[in-house]
Design an enzyme around this catalytic site. Structure first.
Site, short mmCIF file in Angstrom:
data_model
loop_
_atom_site.label_atom_id
_atom_site.label_comp_id
_atom_site.label_asym_id
_atom_site.label_seq_id
_atom_site.Cartn_x
_atom_site.Cartn_y
_atom_site.Cartn_z
N MET A 161 -4.22 -17.04 -5.75
CA MET A 161 -2.72 -17.53 -5.59
C MET A 161 -2.56 -18.42 -4.12
SD MET A 161 -0.68 -14.83 -7.40
CE MET A 161 -1.21 -13.25 -6.53
N ARG A 210 2.52 -18.03 2.46
CA ARG A 210 1.37 -17.27 1.56
C ARG A 210 1.67 -15.95 0.49
NH1 ARG A 210 -2.32 -13.94 6.11
NH2 ARG A 210 -4.13 -14.64 4.70
N SER A 262 -12.92 15.28 -36.31
CA SER A 262 -13.05 14.43 -35.07
C SER A 262 -12.50 13.01 -35.85
CB SER A 262 -14.57 13.63 -35.41
OG SER A 262 -15.14 13.12 -34.38
N GLY A 318 -8.81 -15.06 -3.64
CA GLY A 318 -8.33 -15.89 -3.67
C GLY A 318 -7.95 -16.65 -5.25
N LYS A 348 0.62 -7.66 0.14
CA LYS A 348 0.37 -8.06 2.35
C LYS A 348 2.03 -8.08 2.93
CE LYS A 348 -2.27 -12.03 2.43
NZ LYS A 348 -1.54 -12.37 0.93
N CYS A 395 -14.49 10.03 -31.77
CA CYS A 395 -16.18 9.66 -31.85
C CYS A 395 -15.99 8.08 -31.68
CB CYS A 395 -16.65 10.78 -32.66
SG CYS A 395 -16.69 10.34 -34.37
N ARG A 405 -4.56 -4.90 3.64
CA ARG A 405 -4.71 -4.03 2.77
C ARG A 405 -5.99 -3.81 1.75
NH1 ARG A 405 -5.26 -9.86 -0.58
NH2 ARG A 405 -7.23 -10.47 -0.18
N GLU A 430 -10.18 9.44 -39.88
CA GLU A 430 -10.54 7.17 -40.14
C GLU A 430 -9.74 7.61 -41.09
OE1 GLU A 430 -14.22 6.61 -40.51
OE2 GLU A 430 -15.08 8.57 -41.47
N HIS A 461 -20.85 -5.29 -34.76
CA HIS A 461 -22.36 -4.24 -34.87
C HIS A 461 -23.20 -4.57 -33.14
CE1 HIS A 461 -26.62 -3.59 -36.06
NE2 HIS A 461 -25.35 -3.31 -36.54
N TYR A 471 -12.14 17.01 -26.63
CA TYR A 471 -13.17 16.14 -26.39
C TYR A 471 -13.58 14.91 -26.66
CZ TYR A 471 -15.69 16.38 -30.49
OH TYR A 471 -16.02 16.44 -32.61
N GLY A 479 -12.20 8.82 -36.33
CA GLY A 479 -13.16 7.88 -36.36
C GLY A 479 -12.06 6.89 -35.87
N THR A 480 -11.83 6.73 -34.95
CA THR A 480 -10.40 5.39 -34.34
C THR A 480 -10.97 4.07 -34.57
OG1 THR A 480 -10.92 5.71 -31.88
CG2 THR A 480 -9.30 7.24 -33.14
N ASN A 481 -12.19 3.63 -35.00
CA ASN A 481 -12.93 2.49 -35.46
C ASN A 481 -12.00 2.07 -36.47
OD1 ASN A 481 -14.33 1.82 -33.15
ND2 ASN A 481 -16.36 2.16 -33.77
N ASP A 482 -12.43 3.04 -37.56
CA ASP A 482 -11.66 2.71 -38.62
C ASP A 482 -10.28 3.26 -39.04
OD1 ASP A 482 -14.07 1.72 -39.77
OD2 ASP A 482 -14.95 3.32 -40.87
#
Length: 880
Positions: free
Chosen positions: A109, A98, A766, A107, A28, A833, A342, A747, A458, A853, A768-771
């Site tokens: 603040m 303001r 590949s 809205g 602003k 993946c 803005r 992983e 899951h 990839y 396996g970034t979850n594990d």
């Protein structure tokens, strides 16, 4: 040494350089300064910086040294510019205070108008304007706003007094209240403040201004503002600026008014002036909906000169900023004043159309257009949505795990979901939490709702893969699966009752709400063509069925980065053979059971290869521990005992032998392949038989066999030899040659540390970034949801590490794994993946790490394509 500058003046066309100081002055403040520089009529004022807010918050709500002196000094400049004196009894200057952060937070603040009014200055305002009604209308508005925002009085109490007065006089509009009535209301409002706070309404204008500034700074840490920042992944340490601006008045009569407008339609993106106005009103009236505003084009009939000037200004501003803008203005007795400009909030559809149109109009280039689109916003375009005109009652809110909207009858187990789907009924599967056994019901349901779990539970992972709307971790509901109902507050939703889920917001809504199907526009197609020409990261999909594979290909997937074979085992006509295999006492019996599964697996792979004709398909061999495929309750064991003709006690004993205290780190992944090589051998045979048969049909197949959970190079050596042997046998039998690769998932931290050794055997990695996240951080993604929000709140984590990759920790292992792998095998193909493959921030990291990839769920393919292009553009700028 000169004191640090905390306050910046704008007025009389002077605000040199301040238009580019958005970080310091907020959106602003920077916008007001830039309009001043452009010679647009803006009321003079000054901006107190975001740095002052941060220091105020960090220093026990105490102003930084020198700030207040600068405020008073700049107030004198405003007085001189306006020829008025702040709060004066004869010639009063009033100001608005303001908020305005660097990033627009509409809205969230606080704002206070008409600061400086008191019992004396209101008389001066009335005399100077020759309009008692206007002056006391402004005063009663000020007491309402200041009393509620600054002094904490419930705003509805003021509104009740207002409504009682209107009812008493039998009038409908505020504008029908005359000056005498407004004077009475001012007296009543001040009494209300005294009653509610025990304090008199402050009469000192300077004290009012200080209290208003404190309220604006304090609103940065208000609950709603914090929540907004969490939702939009905004940092909590930016602070807000406070803008103190000379008041101009839209409530001085029928040639005065106020409005909010957008330079283009924020919903559709159409190139037309879009907005609303009210005459004889102040800005809060438009926003609050107290009166019904009229379309902005009607303004030309009321004050044609002001309207013509407004059109000229909005067109100038849009060309100057080269973006769609949100503007606010006030007309005071026919004279137009601009109060804000803005970047305008817009839907995904509008964002894409505006960006494409502006390229065609020559305002911006294609790279700028690509950077204008928020990748996460694309979800709006890819899933059914709740009709924005529908009236809904939200009874609960969980985590928005998978976007889109779903309507159906509530069911509480997978079997009922499948049955209801076969009968042609739409249903929503409601569970405390889902398990792999629920896969059929999840597939049959329109959407999934759970009372437990997190964004990578899951239910969340599978739902995203299927493109199913999903709300998880909705602790507002109490699920009674056996009794087939859930309770929320005092309401009970039973099996067969309709419910609606909004997977984009996490809302749970009772009843049947109308949905709309989003349509992909020509602008979307144009944008994605530009995206694909720019990005270097390929985008694959995680898909386990031919249907998912085709959906992903339609969305632009360039192959499959993860095909999970275990999901295929849970179908009812296969699970018996799987359990027979598990219960077998020797290798020969296991091979007999696996022989029954071979045709099913081969059929699965044939369908997926056919859908992905000519594109690579990475198939992960069996990963989860075997106990997941066995029943566990007494009733389930008795049923299986009867079906298989196996004593129940034998099943129970087998369950006990397979039980693990921590199965995630137990007998799973390649460890299964080492101990039960016949399982992986069957899967490899199914892969290569399917591939060879399609090759014989003239369909090109590119299989990539992925061995999961490798931590030691010898594990991969043993299993690759087996895969290669099976491949040779099958290709020899079919008399065809197929190019294929064998690689592994990285992983485990150890795999990243010894990636140079593993790369001697692996032809691709590949991640396996979850594990890898679980094993690096020592967190269970299904259990961490109980405390992760506290870690994020305390600033230990910026965001959920299962949603966006931990670049400093897990990311270092990923970079190390890539560098070590390529040191051994320079051309090794590298991808990701895990769930992070669809997260824009993680995709940017993958680009910088040098991956080939990313792979994500089908419905996030366009998001990943866009994010990959943005990563290239951003990092190209840094590299140059």
């Amino acid at each position: 040494m000169a004191p640090k500058k905390y306050v910046y003046f704008f007025g009389k066309g002077k605000a040199a350089g301040q238009g580019d100081m958005k970080d310091l002055l907020g959106g602003k403040g920077a916008g007001l300064a830039e309009m001043t520089n452009l010679g647009i009529r803006v009321p003079p004022g000054f901006t107190i910086t975001t740095e002052a807010c941060v220091e105020y918050s960090n220093n026990n709500e105490t102003y930084p040294v020198g700030m207040w002196d600068q405020v008073l000094e700049n107030l004198k400049k405003v007085e001189a510019t306006m020829g008025l004196r702040f709060g004066d009894a004869e010639n009063p200057l009033l100001v608005s205070v303001r908020s305005g952060a660097k990033v627009s937070m509409p809205g969230m603040m606080d704002t206070v108008l008409n600061v400086g009014l008191n019992d004396k200055s209101v008389l001066g305002l009335a005399k100077k304007s020759n309009n008692d009604r206007f002056a006391f209308d402004a005063y009663r508005r000020f007491i309402t706003m200041f009393g509620s925002v600054v002094m904490g009085v419930d705003r509805t109490l003021f509104e009740e007094i207002l409504q009682e007065k209107k009812d008493e006089l039998r009038i409908k509009q505020d504008t029908d209240l005359n000056a005498d009535v407004l004077k009475e209301m001012v007296t009543e409002y001040k009494k209300l403040v005294k009653k509610e706070t025990g304090k008199d309404f402050p009469m000192d204008p300077v004290e009012q201004m200080m209290m208003a500034i404190n309220a604006v700074f304090g609103s940065w840490n208000a609950k709603r503002a914090i929540t907004y920042r969490k939702i939009h992944n905004l940092p909590h340490d930016m602070g807000t600026a406070a803008n103190v601006v000379a008041m101009v008045f839209g409530n001085m009569g029928e040639t005065s008014g106020t409005g909010v407008a957008f330079t283009r339609d924020p919903s559709s993106g159409e190139r037309k002036f879009f907005g609303e106005c009210l005459m004889n009103a102040q800005g809060e009236d438009v926003v609050a909906g107290i009166r019904t505003p009229f379309p902005i084009e009607d303004l030309q009939k009321i004050v044609p000169d002001a309207y013509k000037e407004l059109v000229d200004i909005y067109q100038r501003l849009e060309k100057h900023y080269k973006d769609m803008l949100d503007i606010e203005f006030t007309i005071q007795e026919g004279a137009l004043y601009m109060l804000q400009t803005r970047t305008g909030k817009r839907t995904a559809a509008a964002a894409i159309r505006i960006a494409v149109d502006m390229v065609e109009e020559g305002l911006i280039d294609k790279e700028t257009a690509i950077l204008r689109i928020n990748p996460d916003q694309l979800d709006q375009l890819l899933h059914p949505m709740i009709d924005p005109d529908a009236k809904v009652t939200i009874v609960g809110r969980g985590l928005p795990a998978s976007p889109g909207a779903a309507v159906g009858r509530a069911v509480f187990n997978a079997e009922d979901a499948e049955r209801m789907s076969k009968e042609g009924e739409r249903c929503v599967l409601v569970r405390m939490e889902t398990s792999p056994e629920d896969i059929g019901g999840m597939y049959a349901a329109q959407g999934i709702l759970t009372s437990r779990g997190g964004m990578t539970s899951h239910a969340a992972v599978v739902a995203r893969g299927m493109g199913k709307p999903c709300v998880v971790g909705c602790s507002d509901i109490q699920v009674k699966e056996k009794e087939k109902y859930f309770k929320v507050n005092d309401q009970i939703i039973r099996e067969g009752d309709y419910i609606t889920l909004n997977g984009s917001t996490g809302d749970v809504i009772p009843g049947e709400v109308s949905l709309i199907k989003p349509k992909l526009s020509e602008s979307f197609a144009t944008m994605m063509k530009w995206v694909d020409k720019i990005r270097v990261l390929k985008v694959r999909t995680n898909a386990d069925t031919p249907f998912d594979a085709q959906v992903a290909r339609d969305f632009g997937a360039e192959g499959i980065g993860l095909c999970r074979t275990e999901h295929m085992f849970f179908e009812p006509h296969r699970i018996k053979a799987v359990r027979e295999m598990i219960l077998s006492d020797d290798i020969e019996d296991r091979k007999k059971a696996l022989a029954k599964l071979l045709p099913f697996q081969k059929g699965d792979f044939t369908g997926i290869f056919r859908a992905m004709k000519g594109l690579p398909v990475t198939i992960r061999l069996l990963d989860p521990p075997l106990h997941e495929f066995l029943p566990h309750t007494d009733a389930e064991i008795d049923e299986l005992s009867k079906d298989m003709g196996v004593p129940a006690d034998r099943l129970m004993a087998k369950n006990k032998t397979l039980f693990e205290f921590n199965p995630m780190l137990g007998h799973r992944g390649c460890r299964l392949g080492i101990t039960y090589p016949e399982i992986y051998e069957m899967q490899a045979r199914a892969i290569f038989e399917a591939a060879c048969e399609l090759e014989c049909e003239g369909i090109k197949v590119i299989p990539e066999v992925m061995i999961p959970l490798v931590g030691f190079s010898k594990e991969l050596v043993i299993l690759k030899e087996m895969v290669d042997r099976v491949a040779e046998e099958v290709m020899k039998a079919y008399k065809v040659k197929i190019k294929y690769q064998v690689g592994t998932m990285i992983e485990l931290p150890r795999a990243a540390l010894v990636a140079d050794e593993i790369a001697k055997t692996a032809e691709f990695f590949s991640f396996g970034t979850n594990d890898l996240t679980q094993t690096t951080l020592g967190l269970s993604r299904d259990d961490a949801g109980k405390f992760l929000p506290f870690y994020i709140e305390k600033g230990i984590f910026d965001t959920d590490p299962f949603v966006s990759i931990d670049q400093e920790g897990v990311g270092q292992l990923v970079k190390m794994g890539i560098e070590k792998g390529r040191a051994t095998r320079p051309n090794i193909k590298v991808g990701i993946c895990g769930e992070h493959g669809g997260d824009p921030r993680s995709i940017d990291f993958c680009h910088r790490a040098g991956m080939d990839y990313v792979s994500c769920s089908p419905y996030r393919i366009p998001i990943a394509r866009l994010a990959a292009a943005q990563a290239f553009i951003r990092n190209k700028k840094y590299d140059s």
